[in-house]
Design an enzyme around this catalytic site. Structure first.
Site, PDB file in Angstrom:
ATOM      1  CG  HIS A  74     -38.143   3.206  19.955  1.00 34.53           C
ATOM      2  ND1 HIS A  74     -38.834   4.642  18.931  1.00 34.53           N
ATOM      3  CD2 HIS A  74     -36.826   3.521  19.478  1.00 34.53           C
ATOM      4  CE1 HIS A  74     -37.754   5.547  18.359  1.00 34.53           C
ATOM      5  NE2 HIS A  74     -37.154   4.409  18.581  1.00 34.53           N
TER       6      HIS A  74
ATOM      7  CG  ASP B  39     -32.638   5.028  19.609  1.00 35.81           C
ATOM      8  OD1 ASP B  39     -33.622   5.353  19.126  1.00 35.81           O
ATOM      9  OD2 ASP B  39     -31.750   6.537  19.458  1.00 35.81           O
TER      10      ASP B  39
ATOM     11  CG  HIS C 121     -37.086   8.652  20.986  1.00 32.19           C
ATOM     12  ND1 HIS C 121     -36.108   7.778  22.241  1.00 32.19           N
ATOM     13  CD2 HIS C 121     -36.889   7.830  19.080  1.00 32.19           C
ATOM     14  CE1 HIS C 121     -35.766   6.589  20.925  1.00 32.19           C
ATOM     15  NE2 HIS C 121     -35.885   7.091  19.593  1.00 32.19           N
TER      16      HIS C 121
ATOM     17  NE  ARG D 231     -30.754   6.260  15.419  1.00 30.14           N
ATOM     18  CZ  ARG D 231     -30.961   5.906  15.118  1.00 30.14           C
ATOM     19  NH1 ARG D 231     -32.489   5.137  16.021  1.00 30.14           N
ATOM     20  NH2 ARG D 231     -30.533   4.377  15.131  1.00 30.14           N
TER      21      ARG D 231
END
Ligand code: SIN
Length: 281
Positions: A103, A105, A257, A272
């Site tokens: 995907h 983000d 990623h 994150r």
């Protein structure tokens, strides 16, 4: 060719994507020159990694801010004192991991993030690597006929695709965020032009793209499935093995990623922060 810099050293991971930057402590005040070199390496390699860092949440946010404004994640609350920082973890007794599929983000938002910074706090003894893939190369590998077909087409992206939605359930159970007002469906060009490099990149994903706008599901499915296969070709990828203190900074506009879920029984805790992006064009 790997660019030589004055203040940082850069070691590429594969010819396609990814580089480890050394010679810099990212918690320090970084000079304009050092930052410019990191930005240049980030744009060239799409994901850059730093090892052996030791960051407080404030330092993680401060480092992220050097690359733009902080972005927004609709589903999970951030840390109490640092709402910009979201814990991305998998506990010893869990079997589902966050982000465990290819995907980019939150491409289901109208303005998806420019990039993300991920800091490894606790890592499993074995496994838990992350794969990254270069979406410029995926696009450039297509035939002229396919490029012409995709030109002007838009994908409909949604947060609700089950394979992706399930990867968030444990974190939502822990720290739910009230996202009732946030629209989590967005239409974006299947091929976007990177606002800084001017290069074209494929922008759809198995995780979030439902259909192609203006086509029936059965018409768009074979095209999308073909594109997903191209996006995941090994020659467009790299694989990063995390250690506690590793940091990744990736470009969501041109890279995808996939967090590998091969470490059941072990704990992996990452933090994150995302960078605010612009509407893809
Ligand atoms: C993510 O998709 O942001 C998480 C990636 C990872 O945990 O390696």
């Amino acid at each position: 060719m790997t660019t030589q810099y004055q203040n940082i050293q850069v070691q590429r991971l594969t010819p396609a994507i990814g580089a480890v930057i050394s010679g810099v402590n990212i918690a320090d005040e970084l000079s304009e020159r050092t930052l410019a070199e990191i930005r240049d390496a980030f744009l060239q390699h799409l994901v850059v990694f730093f090892r052996g860092q030791s960051l407080t949440p404030e330092q993680l946010v401060a480092f992220t801010r050097k690359f733009g404004e902080i972005g927004y994640y609709p589903f999970v609350e951030g840390m109490a004192e640092h709402p910009e920082v979201v814990e991305v973890s998998k506990k010893e007794d869990e079997t589902i991991n966050f982000g465990g599929l290819w995907h980019t983000d939150t491409s289901y938002l109208q303005t998806p993030p420019l990039g993300s910074v991920l800091y490894a706090s606790e890592v499993p003894e074995f496994g838990g690597d992350t794969l990254f893939a270069n979406m410029y190369l995926a696009y450039e590998s297509l035939s002229e006929g396919m490029k012409a077909l995709l030109s002007g087409l838009r994908g409909v992206n949604s947060a609700e695709k089950p394979d992706a939605a399930v990867t968030r359930v444990n974190r939502i159970a822990e720290k739910p965020k009230d996202a009732a007002d946030v629209v989590t469906t967005a239409s974006h060009p299947l091929v976007r032009t990177h606002p800084e490099t001017g290069r074209k990149a494929l922008y759809c994903s198995n995780a979030h793209t439902l259909t192609i706008e203006g086509m029936r599901v059965e018409e768009s499915r074979p095209i999308l499935e073909y594109l997903y296969k191209v996006q995941q070709r090994e020659e467009f990828t790299c694989r990063f093995h995390w250690q506690a203190g590793s940091v990744a900074l990736w470009d969501n506009r041109a890279a995808q990623h996939n967090a590998l879920n091969d470490y059941h029984g072990f704990r992996r805790v990452m933090y994150r922060v995302t960078l605010k992006g612009a509407v893809p064009e």
